[in-house]
Design an enzyme around this catalytic site. Structure first.
Site, PDB file in Angstrom:
ATOM      1  N   ASP A   1      40.470  36.112  -4.920  1.00 32.37           N
ATOM      2  CA  ASP A   1      39.874  35.948  -3.671  1.00 32.37           C
ATOM      3  C   ASP A   1      38.608  36.508  -3.833  1.00 32.37           C
ATOM      4  O   ASP A   1      38.244  37.522  -3.173  1.00 32.37           O
ATOM      5  CB  ASP A   1      40.890  36.490  -2.730  1.00 32.37           C
ATOM      6  CG  ASP A   1      40.278  36.058  -1.174  1.00 32.37           C
ATOM      7  OD1 ASP A   1      39.304  35.241  -0.967  1.00 32.37           O
ATOM      8  OD2 ASP A   1      40.999  36.665  -0.236  1.00 32.37           O
TER       9      ASP A   1
ATOM     10  N   ASN B   1      35.678  41.023   0.289  1.00 35.23           N
ATOM     11  CA  ASN B   1      36.859  41.775  -0.193  1.00 35.23           C
ATOM     12  C   ASN B   1      36.473  42.862  -1.099  1.00 35.23           C
ATOM     13  O   ASN B   1      37.144  43.397  -1.972  1.00 35.23           O
ATOM     14  CB  ASN B   1      37.817  40.752  -0.852  1.00 35.23           C
ATOM     15  CG  ASN B   1      38.641  39.959  -0.026  1.00 35.23           C
ATOM     16  OD1 ASN B   1      38.964  40.148   1.014  1.00 35.23           O
ATOM     17  ND2 ASN B   1      38.870  38.751  -0.796  1.00 35.23           N
TER      18      ASN B   1
ATOM     19  N   ASP C   1      42.205  42.904  -2.445  1.00 35.00           N
ATOM     20  CA  ASP C   1      42.802  41.572  -2.258  1.00 35.00           C
ATOM     21  C   ASP C   1      42.882  40.737  -3.286  1.00 35.00           C
ATOM     22  O   ASP C   1      42.380  39.930  -3.612  1.00 35.00           O
ATOM     23  CB  ASP C   1      42.141  40.916  -1.047  1.00 35.00           C
ATOM     24  CG  ASP C   1      42.240  41.524   0.152  1.00 35.00           C
ATOM     25  OD1 ASP C   1      42.753  42.539   0.474  1.00 35.00           O
ATOM     26  OD2 ASP C   1      41.810  40.982   1.204  1.00 35.00           O
TER      27      ASP C   1
END
Length: 363
Positions: free
Chosen positions: A233, A238, A251
């Protein structure tokens, strides 16, 4: 997503979780309590996060976060939440690279204490580019930054990917290998097909998503290249930034083994997703930020690897994101927050840009 009310992210009771978390902590660190427990406003729709302070005379850290597998009662975004896998990935990245990640403290695989497996990690302070409203809109710290500050953040973010891919030993990340035959890229795409089948089970199928899968086959790389540990991701939303430098990369639930370009395509496209949304609502956004050509050129300078087949990988990123958007949309329908349109493709927020990628006229 940018204009609708934030979708429901949990059906759990934070106060009950706080009591149960304190009971669990006391068994691992006698006398420890979880205080100031809260659920962040930006809590995701996949795994859930609890923020708390560890009250103890000699705590390993004070500011903590517990990452829980998603509540099965909340119409989960993904079919499986493997918390040990995330925990192992964070430990590997921390031990074998200089990519900044939170310190992981404890893993609990038994769902009994909190109702789901979870792990506890250090909470890193800093700033995160917002998703709602997206950082490409006016009114947030990244949009208000100078061009030079955003260029610094962009370069530092590409460095994160370069260091991860160059430093993490793929052989020690074999636990991330997806099942099945073929090279890691073929396995990855096959897993995405299975995920799509799960998302549309008993529901209308998406002609657009299925045309995108077909177009992938036409663009398939002749040589996928080196297999590396991918963050999965890989997007600036993030990352916790201290100033304009990464302080913690978060994440890791989508971490995988695959070509470098899987991460690069995701980074490039997820910015374009927000940029396209912003332009569609009449704002200029950040057109000079995280441009595909600049990301590719800088990554090549840092690693010696020139990204290739990026039309394939950006299409793949947009396709993967479309399947997630389908699930999120059906989740909103489940909770009475949305209705199903006549055309199932319109459940995909970026259906026009994905269609342009399938046609080959997006870039």
């Amino acid at each position: 997503m940018a204009t609708a009310p934030r979708p429901r992210t949990s059906t759990r009771d934070p106060e009950a979780l706080a009591r149960r978390l304190t009971d669990w902590l006391g068994a691992r660190l006698p006398g420890a309590r979880a205080v100031d427990v809260s659920v962040p406003e930006s809590n995701g729709m996949s795994s859930e996060t609890l923020l708390f302070t560890l009250d103890h005379s000699q705590p390993p850290v004070r500011a903590c976060a517990a990452r829980l597998a998603a509540d099965p009662a909340a119409y989960t975004v993904f079919p499986v939440y493997d918390m040990p896998r995330q925990y192992r990935t964070l430990r590997l990245v921390a031990e074998r690279t200089d990519v900044p990640v939170p310190r992981v403290l404890w893993l609990e695989e038994d769902p009994a204490p909190l109702g789901a497996p979870f792990f506890v990690m250090e909470r890193v302070t800093g700033r995160v580019p917002p998703d709602v409203m997206p950082y490409t809109y006016e009114g947030n710290w990244l949009h208000a930054a100078s061009d030079a500050e955003r260029a610094h953040l962009e370069d530092a973010t590409i460095r994160v990917l370069a260091r991860l891919h160059d430093q993490a030993p793929a052989g020690e990340a074999a636990f991330l290998a997806l099942p099945g035959d073929g090279d890691p890229l073929r396995r990855h795409v096959r897993a995405q097909r299975a995920y799509y089948a799960w998302v549309v089970r008993g529901l209308p199928r998406s002609p657009l998503v299925e045309s995108a899968f077909a177009r992938l086959e036409e663009l398939w790389p002749a040589d996928p290249g080196e297999t590396v540990l991918n963050w999965g991701d890989a997007r600036i939303g993030n990352i916790v930034y201290e100033g304009f430098d990464p302080a913690a990369v978060l994440d890791w639930e989508m971490a995988c083994l695959g070509p470098r370009e899987v991460d690069l395509g995701w980074t490039v496209y997820l910015h374009r997703f927000f940029q396209d949304l912003t332009v569609g609502f009449g704002q200029p956004g950040l057109p000079g930020f995280l441009r595909r050509d600049r990301v590719e050129d800088r990554y090549a300078e840092l690693t010696g690897h020139r990204p290739r087949d990026m039309d394939f990988y950006t299409l793949y990123a947009a396709l993967r994101h479309a399947v997630v958007m389908l699930r999120v949309a059906h989740r909103q329908v489940h909770f009475g927050e949305a209705v199903v349109p006549d055309d199932p493709d319109k459940l995909i927020l970026h259906h026009e840009s994905l269609a342009a990628m399938v046609r080959g006229d997006y870039w």
